[in-house]
Design a protein around this motif. Structure first.
Motif, PDB file in Angstrom:
ATOM      1  N   ASP A  73      11.058  41.780  22.930  1.00  0.00           N
ATOM      2  CA  ASP A  73      10.565  40.889  21.878  1.00  0.00           C
ATOM      3  C   ASP A  73      11.385  39.602  21.832  1.00  0.00           C
ATOM      4  OD1 ASP A  73       8.545  42.592  21.135  1.00  0.00           O
ATOM      5  OD2 ASP A  73       9.625  43.459  19.432  1.00  0.00           O
ATOM      6  N   GLU A  74      12.702  39.735  21.989  1.00  0.00           N
ATOM      7  CA  GLU A  74      13.563  38.551  21.980  1.00  0.00           C
ATOM      8  C   GLU A  74      13.258  37.652  23.182  1.00  0.00           C
ATOM      9  OE1 GLU A  74      18.339  37.392  21.964  1.00  0.00           O
ATOM     10  OE2 GLU A  74      17.696  39.472  21.701  1.00  0.00           O
ATOM     11  N   LEU A  75      13.072  38.265  24.333  1.00  0.00           N
ATOM     12  CA  LEU A  75      12.724  37.488  25.518  1.00  0.00           C
ATOM     13  C   LEU A  75      11.356  36.816  25.352  1.00  0.00           C
ATOM     14  CD1 LEU A  75      13.879  39.825  28.438  1.00  0.00           C
ATOM     15  CD2 LEU A  75      14.849  37.607  27.805  1.00  0.00           C
ATOM     16  N   ASN A  76      10.428  37.512  24.733  1.00  0.00           N
ATOM     17  CA  ASN A  76       9.105  36.935  24.520  1.00  0.00           C
ATOM     18  C   ASN A  76       9.183  35.696  23.633  1.00  0.00           C
ATOM     19  OD1 ASN A  76       6.115  37.063  24.731  1.00  0.00           O
ATOM     20  ND2 ASN A  76       6.223  37.455  22.532  1.00  0.00           N
ATOM     21  N   GLY A  77      10.019  35.751  22.597  1.00  0.00           N
ATOM     22  CA  GLY A  77      10.202  34.579  21.745  1.00  0.00           C
ATOM     23  C   GLY A  77      10.773  33.402  22.511  1.00  0.00           C
ATOM     24  N   SER A  78      11.735  33.673  23.385  1.00  0.00           N
ATOM     25  CA  SER A  78      12.322  32.615  24.204  1.00  0.00           C
ATOM     26  C   SER A  78      11.302  32.059  25.188  1.00  0.00           C
ATOM     27  CB  SER A  78      13.538  33.149  24.960  1.00  0.00           C
ATOM     28  OG  SER A  78      14.538  33.603  24.065  1.00  0.00           O
ATOM     29  N   TRP A  79      10.467  32.948  25.730  1.00  0.00           N
ATOM     30  CA  TRP A  79       9.430  32.526  26.669  1.00  0.00           C
ATOM     31  C   TRP A  79       8.429  31.597  25.987  1.00  0.00           C
ATOM     32  CZ3 TRP A  79       4.135  32.868  27.116  1.00  0.00           C
ATOM     33  CH2 TRP A  79       3.589  32.667  28.393  1.00  0.00           C
ATOM     34  N   LEU A  80       8.006  31.977  24.791  1.00  0.00           N
ATOM     35  CA  LEU A  80       7.055  31.143  24.056  1.00  0.00           C
ATOM     36  C   LEU A  80       7.634  29.761  23.781  1.00  0.00           C
ATOM     37  CD1 LEU A  80       5.636  33.728  21.489  1.00  0.00           C
ATOM     38  CD2 LEU A  80       4.361  32.615  23.321  1.00  0.00           C
ATOM     39  N   ALA A  81       8.896  29.712  23.383  1.00  0.00           N
ATOM     40  CA  ALA A  81       9.541  28.427  23.103  1.00  0.00           C
ATOM     41  C   ALA A  81       9.596  27.564  24.363  1.00  0.00           C
ATOM     42  CB  ALA A  81      10.946  28.661  22.552  1.00  0.00           C
ATOM     43  N   ALA A  82       9.907  28.177  25.501  1.00  0.00           N
ATOM     44  CA  ALA A  82       9.987  27.424  26.754  1.00  0.00           C
ATOM     45  C   ALA A  82       8.615  26.892  27.160  1.00  0.00           C
ATOM     46  CB  ALA A  82      10.567  28.305  27.859  1.00  0.00           C
ATOM     47  N   ALA A 140      13.051  45.831  21.521  1.00  0.00           N
ATOM     48  CA  ALA A 140      13.669  44.727  20.786  1.00  0.00           C
ATOM     49  C   ALA A 140      14.131  43.629  21.747  1.00  0.00           C
ATOM     50  CB  ALA A 140      14.847  45.245  19.962  1.00  0.00           C
ATOM     51  N   GLN A 141      14.678  44.028  22.880  1.00  0.00           N
ATOM     52  CA  GLN A 141      15.113  43.054  23.883  1.00  0.00           C
ATOM     53  C   GLN A 141      13.921  42.293  24.462  1.00  0.00           C
ATOM     54  OE1 GLN A 141      17.252  45.877  26.374  1.00  0.00           O
ATOM     55  NE2 GLN A 141      19.215  44.995  25.762  1.00  0.00           N
ATOM     56  N   SER A 149      17.495  60.300  21.669  1.00  0.00           N
ATOM     57  CA  SER A 149      18.151  59.305  22.515  1.00  0.00           C
ATOM     58  C   SER A 149      17.124  58.462  23.260  1.00  0.00           C
ATOM     59  CB  SER A 149      19.088  60.002  23.502  1.00  0.00           C
ATOM     60  OG  SER A 149      19.654  59.076  24.405  1.00  0.00           O
ATOM     61  N   ASN A 150      16.064  59.135  23.746  1.00  0.00           N
ATOM     62  CA  ASN A 150      15.021  58.409  24.473  1.00  0.00           C
ATOM     63  C   ASN A 150      14.297  57.429  23.562  1.00  0.00           C
ATOM     64  OD1 ASN A 150      13.307  57.993  26.872  1.00  0.00           O
ATOM     65  ND2 ASN A 150      11.716  58.948  25.599  1.00  0.00           N
ATOM     66  N   ARG A 151      14.006  57.850  22.317  1.00  0.00           N
ATOM     67  CA  ARG A 151      13.328  56.963  21.366  1.00  0.00           C
ATOM     68  C   ARG A 151      14.206  55.774  21.025  1.00  0.00           C
ATOM     69  NH1 ARG A 151      11.475  61.856  18.973  1.00  0.00           N
ATOM     70  NH2 ARG A 151      13.109  61.753  17.384  1.00  0.00           N
ATOM     71  N   ASN A 152      15.508  56.008  20.829  1.00  0.00           N
ATOM     72  CA  ASN A 152      16.415  54.901  20.526  1.00  0.00           C
ATOM     73  C   ASN A 152      16.497  53.924  21.704  1.00  0.00           C
ATOM     74  OD1 ASN A 152      17.021  55.880  17.993  1.00  0.00           O
ATOM     75  ND2 ASN A 152      18.849  56.996  18.633  1.00  0.00           N
ATOM     76  N   ALA A 201      13.685  38.228  33.880  1.00  0.00           N
ATOM     77  CA  ALA A 201      14.532  39.146  33.118  1.00  0.00           C
ATOM     78  C   ALA A 201      13.695  40.237  32.450  1.00  0.00           C
ATOM     79  CB  ALA A 201      15.327  38.363  32.067  1.00  0.00           C
ATOM     80  N   ALA A 202      12.536  39.859  31.916  1.00  0.00           N
ATOM     81  CA  ALA A 202      11.655  40.849  31.295  1.00  0.00           C
ATOM     82  C   ALA A 202      11.143  41.847  32.337  1.00  0.00           C
ATOM     83  CB  ALA A 202      10.481  40.143  30.612  1.00  0.00           C
ATOM     84  N   LEU A 203      10.854  41.350  33.537  1.00  0.00           N
ATOM     85  CA  LEU A 203      10.379  42.224  34.608  1.00  0.00           C
ATOM     86  C   LEU A 203      11.432  43.277  34.956  1.00  0.00           C
ATOM     87  CD1 LEU A 203       7.835  42.385  36.446  1.00  0.00           C
ATOM     88  CD2 LEU A 203       9.112  41.062  38.131  1.00  0.00           C
ATOM     89  N   ARG A 204      12.687  42.856  34.981  1.00  0.00           N
ATOM     90  CA  ARG A 204      13.758  43.820  35.277  1.00  0.00           C
ATOM     91  C   ARG A 204      13.892  44.841  34.149  1.00  0.00           C
ATOM     92  NH1 ARG A 204      16.132  38.956  37.226  1.00  0.00           N
ATOM     93  NH2 ARG A 204      17.216  38.619  35.241  1.00  0.00           N
ATOM     94  N   LEU A 205      13.774  44.397  32.902  1.00  0.00           N
ATOM     95  CA  LEU A 205      13.882  45.329  31.778  1.00  0.00           C
ATOM     96  C   LEU A 205      12.754  46.359  31.777  1.00  0.00           C
ATOM     97  CD1 LEU A 205      14.930  43.177  28.666  1.00  0.00           C
ATOM     98  CD2 LEU A 205      16.224  45.025  29.727  1.00  0.00           C
ATOM     99  N   ARG A 206      11.568  45.912  32.192  1.00  0.00           N
ATOM    100  CA  ARG A 206      10.402  46.795  32.149  1.00  0.00           C
ATOM    101  C   ARG A 206      10.344  47.762  33.323  1.00  0.00           C
ATOM    102  NH1 ARG A 206       6.818  41.902  31.022  1.00  0.00           N
ATOM    103  NH2 ARG A 206       6.283  42.155  33.219  1.00  0.00           N
ATOM    104  N   SER A 207      11.255  47.633  34.261  1.00  0.00           N
ATOM    105  CA  SER A 207      11.236  48.485  35.443  1.00  0.00           C
ATOM    106  C   SER A 207      11.235  49.965  35.039  1.00  0.00           C
ATOM    107  CB  SER A 207      12.456  48.176  36.317  1.00  0.00           C
ATOM    108  OG  SER A 207      12.502  49.034  37.433  1.00  0.00           O
TER     109      SER A 207
END
Length: 328
Positions: free
Chosen positions: A21-30, A18-19, A8-11, A45-51
């Motif tokens: 990575d998606e944010l990183n793609g959006s960041w690069l485009a911006a 994956a989330q 469960s932890n690995r998933n 948003a990435a900062l909150r996810l990485r908490s």
């Protein structure tokens, strides 16, 4: 924790990555579009996810350090985990933190150069261990853009922000343009480099004193019958040589950032799919007002880039010659 808990932890970690990575793609485009304010909302948003996420086992240049804590009025440790060019580019933000005390934990080879920087209270040599430095908040140097909510309008501080005395180069007293050349970036991204043999026709342009500022193993590729190779033992030597030039022509490497930080005129030659910091379809950059960007019109087409360089160099020589005749 049992097997089910481990799975469960690995998933969960996989979903989180994956989330991100998606944010990183959006960041690069911006960022490539110059929409910095949008990029910082994505970074939030990435900062909150990485908490609570642990990344100390990642390669250093991929690690995130800052957890969102305020910098103003505190003792701030700035870690320089990216390349030398990145440090030279982003170090401009170290003086903008409003911190009570700023320590820059930086690549040792940059220490002599950065002593000329304002707004840094202490320089400490970066090593592979943990910093033996007291601080309240730490942040990776490239993260300062997010922490300070930087916009393109305020990217360039008073230039230059690095200071050295010009070197005494040959041809300093004649009327020729003093032009430096750097053709190879690091081996990690060979798309940024130009085959050295393709530079041969540049030697046919009259009125130019060429200086070969390439460093590292690629310097051995220079077999042309023009150009002086000045002695460069460290980055301060390179900076002093740059200060003595009328122009640097370089690929996307540390030398481009060094010239820009010194306010030396520089033409930076970019691959078609250039790094995010150069944005898209721009011939100038808010990072460095003295820099011109010359981009490949299609992937791999350095020939067209060099044709533009040769054409515009000839025009510049003619302009300088005309001005000299007018004075006489």
């Amino acid at each position: 924790m049992g097997l089910d808990g481990d799975l469960s932890n690995r998933n969960s970690q996989s979903t989180l990555c994956a989330q991100l990575d998606e944010l990183n793609g959006s960041w690069l485009a911006a960022m490539r579009a110059g929409r910095f304010s949008q990029a910082w909302r994505i970074s939030d948003a990435a900062l909150r996810l990485r908490s609570g996420m642990e990344c100390s086992h990642w390669p250093r240049h991929e690690q995130f350090i800052w957890r969102g804590a305020p910098l103003a009025g505190r003792r701030v440790l700035i870690r320089c985990y990216h390349g030398l060019g990145d440090t030279i580019q982003f170090v401009r933000f170290a003086s903008r933190t409003s911190a009570r005390h700023v320590t820059l934990w930086v690549q040792p080879q940059l220490l002599p150069l950065l002593r000329s920087m304002r707004g840094i209270d202490r320089l400490a040599p970066l090593d592979e261990g943990t910093p033996r430095i007291s601080y309240d908040v730490d942040i990776e140097l490239a993260e300062l853009m997010h922490a300070l909510r930087v916009t393109p309008e305020v990217l360039a501080p008073e230039l230059p922000y690095l200071h050295v005395r010009p070197a005494e180069l040959e041809a300093a007293g004649d009327e020729r343009l003093r032009v430096g050349i750097v053709w190879a970036a690091g081996q990690w991204n060979v798309r940024r480099s130009i085959p050295c043999e393709w530079l041969a026709t540049l030697g046919d342009i009259p009125g130019i004193a060429w200086f070969v500022l390439q460093r590292g193993p690629s310097l051995s590729e220079w077999r042309h019958d023009f150009g002086t190779i000045p002695r460069i033992d460290d980055i301060v030597d390179e900076a002093r040589a740059l200060r003595a030039l009328n122009l640097l022509i370089t690929v996307d490497t540390c030398s481009a950032h060094l010239a820009g930080a010194l306010a030396v005129p520089v033409w930076t030659l970019l691959p078609y799919d250039a790094d995010w910091r150069w944005m898209r379809r721009r011939a100038e950059t808010p990072w460095y007002p003295t820099m011109r960007l010359i981009r490949q019109p299609r992937a791999g087409d350095w020939r067209q880039v060099l044709r533009i360089v040769e054409r515009d160099l000839r025009a510049r020589v003619a302009q300088v010659g005309g001005a000299s005749e007018a004075r006489s």
